[in-house]
Each structure stands twice: as C-alpha cells, then as structure tokens.
Enzyme design. Structure first.
Site, PDB file in Angstrom:
ATOM      1  CE  LYS A  73      16.919  -1.009  -4.071  1.00 14.17           C
ATOM      2  NZ  LYS A  73      18.180  -0.195  -3.752  1.00 14.17           N
TER       3      LYS A  73
ATOM      4  CB  THR B 264      27.545   4.702  -4.261  1.00 14.94           C
ATOM      5  OG1 THR B 264      26.947   3.429  -3.602  1.00 14.94           O
ATOM      6  CG2 THR B 264      28.954   4.751  -4.056  1.00 14.94           C
TER       7      THR B 264
END
EC number: 2.8.1.10
Length: 264
Positions: free
Chosen positions: A101, A212
C-alpha cells in the site's frame, strides 16, 4: 461504473471487500477480535510501527499470522520517493510479499498524498515487480497517471486520514467511478461510520479500507462487524440498482380498483 461481480485485485480473488488496518487498537486482543468480526481477507500494517523480525513472543505478530489474512504492508509516514521505495523494499523482505500500500505524504496538516511523488514511486516499484495499491486523492488526472505507470488498483480517499468526515467530495468520487469503469477502486481513509461505507459501495466502489473508525470505537469488534455488514449491504444495493431520484412525489399505492367515490 464497475460491473465486476467478483472482488479481484492483481488476479487474486477475495471474498470480503473490507480491508482493515491493524494500528491504534488498545490491545492486541482487541485487534484480533476486530479482524475476526470484520470477516476481512486483507489486513494492512506498517513496518515502522511494528518489528516483525522479533517474532518470538510477539503477540501482535502472532495474532496477525493466526488471522490467515493476506498482509498488505504500507509506507505510512513516508514523505519522499526514496523513503517510500526503501520502506517498500524492506517490507517485501520482512513480510515476504510483493504487495504494498503505497503512501507518499505531501502535507503534514491533512496527510494529503503527494501526487508527483506518488506516481514516481509507483512507477519505480512496479518495475521492481511490486503489486502497488496507491493511496491517492480523488483527482481524475492523478488516477489516470497511476494507471499509466502500471497500477491495477486505485485507492482514493474519502476524507483525510483519521478524520471520520466521510465522503467529502461526492461529485469527484462519482465522476471518478464513472470515468474509470473497469479498474478496482477502494475508498481508503476518512470514513467514520458504517453508513458512509455503504454509500461509497452504493456508488459502485469495489471495497473499503479503514482503521481508525474501528480501532477508536468504544467497542471495536462490534464496529468492525457493523462496517462489514454495511459494506455488504451497499454492494448488494449497487448490484440491485438504486431507484432514480425524482423532484416530484409519485404514489406507491395503485388507484386501480378503488371505490368510485374516492375521487369525489
């Protein structure tokens, strides 16, 4: 919009369209439980935040291994092409995967990707045999340049990382999906609620990557399950075909067969 029924990234088929991050959890146990409840097949992790070389007694690493998920290392925090490429090369050696990523941050305030550095780094890594999943903005030209250098997946943000703001630029995201029809696209970053993930999937996006919103929930495993359900629901809605919005009301109950005095 993407007509792909299966979730295929770089030729590999996945059952889940949910990619989950492994940072910020209050404990490794909460992370493990969240991964399980998310039903995800891919987890992201950062070399800078963990030291998997010391695997003996490393609870975090053991839980990651036990999950059976594909590992997607990231280059989080890198601010230059050289830094991102070096970290990707290290991650390939340590995690034994050519998936990466790719993140190249251009601004510390909103952690916005550096478009120029991102394209350059992606081109270098693809030539080295990496399967690059670039974290990018919703800019159409940037996404086209990433495809030009060989990326086969795009990961535009919904909003800046960790903000929970949801899909800030729906126009750009819809346009991006409409203009680039046949490339898998994953909304990466900025989502805070399962409803936002469902909306992105209803637009035709192929998957969701977040961290998150789950890790900082009061009950991370339950939130992971909620996101998984929302992503599935959004994809089903997209496949079913949403009704078109109308400016005027339209009765859903037919008038045929009503008593004649009904219209008096």
């Amino acid at each position: 919009m993407s007509q792909t029924k299966d979730f295929v990234l770089y030729g590999e088929h996945f059952n889940s369209r949910f990619l989950l991050g492994t940072a910020l959890y209050a404990s490794p146990q909460l992370m493990r439980d969240s991964i399980e409840k998310s039903r995800c097949d891919i987890v992201t992790l950062g070399l800078r935040r963990q030291n998997p070389a010391n695997r003996d007694g490393d609870t975090f690493w053991q839980y990651i291994q036990d999950s059976g998920c594909r590992l997607l290392p990231n280059t989080a925090g890198c601010k230059s092409v050289k830094e991102a490429v070096t970290l990707a090369e290290m991650s390939r050696e340590i995690f034994d995967t050519d998936w990466i990523k790719l993140e190249v941050v251009g601004d510390d305030y909103n952690l916005q990707p550096d478009p120029f550095g991102l394209v350059e780094a992606a081109g270098i890594l693809i030539k080295q045999g990496f399967k690059v999943l670039p974290y990018c903005t919703d800019d159409l030209i940037l996404c086209k340049r990433l495809l030009d250098v060989g990326c086969q997946v795009l990961m535009p943000w919904g909003a800046p990382i960790g903000t929970g703001q949801g899909l800030l630029n729906r126009y750009n995201l819809r346009s991006l999906r409409e203009r680039i029809k046949d490339v898998p696209m994953i909304i990466d970053a900025g989502l805070g609620a399962p409803s936002q993930a469902a909306e992105a999937m209803e637009m035709g996006y192929d998957g969701i990557l977040l961290n998150t919103a789950v890790a900082k929930a009061h009950n991370p495993p339950l939130m992971a399950e909620a996101f998984a359900d929302a992503i599935d629901a959004g994809r089903k809605a997209y496949n079913a075909g949403l009704m078109q919005k109308r400016q005027t009301a339209s009765p859903s109950t037919p008038t045929l067969g009503q008593p004649f005095w009904h219209n008096q």
